[in-house]
Design a protein around this motif. Structure first.
Motif, PDB file in Angstrom:
ATOM      1  N   ARG A 268       2.101   2.799  -3.111  1.00  0.00           N
ATOM      2  CA  ARG A 268       0.744   3.357  -3.697  1.00  0.00           C
ATOM      3  C   ARG A 268       0.975   4.867  -3.142  1.00  0.00           C
ATOM      4  O   ARG A 268       0.297   5.360  -4.514  1.00  0.00           O
ATOM      5  N   THR A 269       0.701   4.955  -1.862  1.00  0.00           N
ATOM      6  CA  THR A 269       0.271   6.101  -1.540  1.00  0.00           C
ATOM      7  C   THR A 269       1.283   7.140  -2.144  1.00  0.00           C
ATOM      8  O   THR A 269       1.679   7.925  -2.582  1.00  0.00           O
TER       9      THR A 269
ATOM     10  N   ASP B 113       0.282  -1.490  -0.209  1.00  0.00           N
ATOM     11  CA  ASP B 113       0.344  -0.187  -0.208  1.00  0.00           C
ATOM     12  C   ASP B 113       0.834   1.234   0.057  1.00  0.00           C
ATOM     13  O   ASP B 113       0.316   2.841  -0.583  1.00  0.00           O
TER      14      ASP B 113
END
Lengths: 355, 442
Positions: free
Chosen positions: B342-343, B339
């Protein structure tokens, strides 16, 4: 009324389907399994004894005697009217019977892995030719025949070794993780000692003392090698034990045996299963290494490591270096492919990429 | 953190003791040890010499040996087999008194005190007291330096009453009481004394030093090259996952995994060592023969050495090539699907920055924990490669010691190997903590 219950596909069936869809691993699996099963009947394909002999109206099946354990493998030369001392030489018989009523069928490749220069027409260090496809070694034994028999021995060795390691490792490791306490502590210390030892060195020390047979070598190597899986299983059991479904099972009054075998074990086996082929690779490599150093199976057992040793001590005899390395290479490559497929099937990882 | 390291270091002590004790017992209990080997050699020698030696040595200890009892005892003492096994281990460790500088002396009938010349104009006065011996120095004080004991196979009572028994005509096969006088000291592994090699006739440490250097040199360069190749390759493979480059390099990785480094070294040797194919590289050794080597200039020496180590280092690198590359690739792939990546993208960072600053840095974590493993394989991995390329390194020395039944070297090898492994394990845990801030040891 339609009473048929639609059963959903079981997880193992799904995994098998996935494994089959990965062509590289699946074909390797088929290839290795077929070759291994065939290699159990090697005396029928690669042997200096004839498959069928028809001599003066009687039929004999000398090669089959080596596959059936309780039949004597010895066939005297005189039995077929051959004028040599000791066992019959079927290749010579075949030549001498060309014009007579007697006949015999030789196996595909008419040499066995043990006949050396003392026997007959064999010579030392013959380069590959149409008679000896992969040449002969330092005592005139046929390299191809030895390589094929060594394939069977290597795989059997690695397979039995892995199974034993798994049985011991899983049971002790599982017990360590499940019961904990003093038992766990004791084995943890033991594992620490084991993992600080150079194990191959220890195995070499032991086998320099007792010249090991096949079973003994497996036993020795299991003694030093079982410990690693143990550590792994311990962590796995430890983790599973703290999960809710186990607490539920305990509160329902299930016995330890049932909790261990029915609930925890199936849930902690996946990494171990995917590791199986790689463990086999390790087993084969160990046997080759030990045989290479001269501390493996007692001679004259056919082995890749021993052929490699002879080849590397006579660097001009290249066929004795390339053939065992290639054989080992292709066998291991296939098993690695199987392992890769198995891992994909049991433990799929989908990588997402953001761009 | 400090406490953690101290605790780990303390835990190493029982582990070290356990590991060495295990091998010590195996070695000492083994039949066909150095003692039996020496006896065999002496027997072979005497039987070749016409068997005369065998006939004259009366009183040989019925176990098929032709050696006189006295010589057998001295041999046993030399190899340390005159003590029970637990004492031998403690002596080897250096926490039990080791007997050194043995000298023989004898008590004839009627002797109570024997004066023994201990060299350098020193004399020891050995006094018989029952079945025990007491050693006094010139001034008549009990000696701190020397100890003495009887070396007989008869009971204490018989020794005490030796004179009487002898006068009564008993013990006819013994003419005198034999004894040994010796110095003692604490010297063993813990005091840095690994003993003296049987085959090299040198202290074990002296034998090991040059060989250890060779192995370290080979191991470190192999390790460095492996890292320099595998990390970029792994990154490239992860970034182009599924591409042609990935597939082709995967094939190479699989092949490298299926062939052990030393076997690959053998192939290289047959191809390039001048057997039946090309004569490009030397067959073995670390440099040219001594007579050529001494006449080379510095620059030529460097070239010559490089010429010799290229093949072994390639073989060494192949050994860890596959594992390292796959580890790097999978670790980076794992991170790229997390994640936080993605951030980072969502924040609008450039792809370069996301990959090199965020993802790659986290992906090196498992590789860092492999440092200990790599250090450990410098010893074990060098084993076969040194055999194949005929390099007098640490591994080959250990292997040869097993063949020669050279127990001091075998145990010395083991001690070094165990210590390196223990430290390597600790190092990899610490390295892990250094690169991964989430890991804290307490």
């Amino acid at each position: 009324m339609n009473n048929q219950i639609i059963k959903s596909e079981s997880i193992n069936h799904k995994r098998w389907r996935k494994f089959k869809s990965l062509k590289r691993g699946y074909y390797s699996f088929i290839l290795i399994t077929t070759l291994y099963i065939l290699s159990l009947f090697l005396p029928l394909f690669i042997n200096s004894k004839a498959l069928v002999v028809q001599y003066e109206g009687e039929y004999y099946f000398p090669a089959f005697s080596e596959v059936i354990p309780w039949v004597s493998t010895y066939y005297d030369g005189e039995l077929f009217g051959q004028d040599i001392p000791g066992a019959a030489n079927f290749r010579l018989l075949q030549k001498s019977w060309e014009d007579s009523d007697n006949w015999l069928i030789m196996p595909l490749y008419p040499y066995n892995p043990f006949e050396d220069i003392t026997n007959n027409e064999n010579r030392m260090y013959e380069p590959p030719s149409s008679t000896h496809w992969l040449g002969t070694d330092n005592t005139g034994r046929d390299v191809l025949a030895r390589m094929c028999y060594a394939f069977n021995i290597s795989i059997s060795f690695a397979f039995i070794l892995t199974i034993l390691n798994y049985i011991i490792g899983i049971s002790i490791g599982g017990a360590m993780g499940y019961f904990g306490g003093k038992f766990d502590l004791f084995f943890q210390r033991l594992i620490e000692v084991w993992s600080s030892l150079p194990l191959l060195f220890v195995v070499i020390i032991i086998s320099s003392i007792i010249k090991p047979s096949f079973t003994l070598l497996i036993f020795i190597y299991t003694m030093v090698n079982w410990i690693f899986l143990t550590y792994y299983m311990r962590a796995e059991f430890y983790r599973e034990k703290s999960k809710d479904y186990v607490s539920a099972a305990i509160s329902m009054g299930q016995s330890h045996t049932k909790i261990i075998f029915k609930h925890i074990l199936p849930n902690s086996l996946i990494p171990v299963i995917t590791y199986f082929p790689f463990s086999i690779v390790g087993g084969i490599l160990v046997l080759v290494s030990l045989d290479f150093l001269g501390f493996g199976l007692a001679p004259p057992t056919p082995s890749w490591g021993q052929i490699l040793y002879v080849g590397l001590s006579n660097i001009t005899k290249w066929w004795m270096v390339f053939s065992p390395i290639m054989a080992q290479f292709f066998t291991l490559l296939c098993i690695v492919f199987i392992g890769e497929g198995l891992r994909e099937a049991f433990d799929p990882k989908i990588y997402s990429r953001l761009r | 953190m400090f406490n953690y390291v101290i605790r780990r270091l303390l835990l190493m002590i029982p582990t070290f003791l356990g590991a060495t004790l295990l091998v010590f017992i195996i070695l000492q209990m083994a039949p066909g040890g150095p003692l039996e080997k020496t006896i065999q050699q002496i027997q072979m020698g005497s039987s070749q010499g016409g068997g005369e030696g065998g006939a004259t040595s009366n009183g040989s200890s019925g176990a098929g040996t032709l050696l006189p009892k006295r010589a057998l005892k001295e041999l046993e003492r030399f190899y340390g087999f005159d003590k029970p096994i637990w004492q031998r281990y403690l002596i080897w460790l250096g926490v039990w008194k080791r007997e050194i500088k043995h000298r023989n002396l004898a008590f004839k009938i009627g002797d109570i005190e024997v004066k023994k010349n201990m060299g350098k104009r020193r004399y020891a006065y050995v006094r018989k007291n029952g079945a025990k011996l007491e050693v006094y120095d010139k001034e008549g004080n009990i000696s701190k330096l020397w100890t003495a004991r009887f070396d007989m196979d008869i009971s204490d009572e018989e020794i005490t009453n030796f004179d009487e028994l002898k006068n009564n005509g008993e013990l006819s096969d013994i003419s005198k009481l034999e004894a040994t006088i010796y110095e003692t000291e604490y010297s063993g592994v813990l005091t840095g004394n690994l003993g003296k090699s049987y085959t090299y006739q040198q202290p074990v440490i002296e034998v090991m030093k040059p060989r250890f250097k060779v192995s370290i040199l080979l191991g470190l360069s192999g390790w460095l090259i492996a890292y320099l190749v595998c990390i970029p390759l792994g990154i490239k493979k992860a970034l182009s996952h599924g591409s042609t480059f990935d597939l082709i390099s995967s094939a190479v990785v699989f092949m490298a995994y299926s062939i052990p480094g030393w076997a690959f070294g053998g192939v290289l040797l047959v191809l390039f060592g001048g057997g039946s194919f090309w004569d490009v590289f030397p067959l073995g050794g670390l440099h040219s023969p001594q007579e050529i080597w001494v006449n080379l200039s510095f620059f030529e020496k460097v070239l010559d050495q490089l010429h010799h180590v290229i093949l072994p280092i390639i073989a060494w690198t192949i050994g860890s090539f596959a594992t390292l590359t796959v580890l790097m690739k999978n670790s980076l792939l794992d991170n790229l699907s997390q994640d936080y990546i993605r951030t980072a993208f969502a924040k609008g960072l450039s792809e370069k920055r996301v990959i090199w600053v965020h993802a790659v840095r986290n992906s090196v974590i498992p590789i860092a924990s492999g440092i200990g493993y790599i250090i450990a394989t410098i010893i074990a991995g060098s084993y076969f490669i040194e055999m194949i390329f005929n390099i007098n390194g640490f591994g080959k020395m250990g292997f040869q010691a097993i063949l020669d039944r050279d127990y001091p070297i075998t145990m010395g090898f083991l001690v070094i190997a165990v210590i390196i492994r223990l430290i390597a394990n600790l190092l990899s845990d610490l390295a892990l903590a250094a690169v991964d801030p989430r890991i804290r040891f307490k």
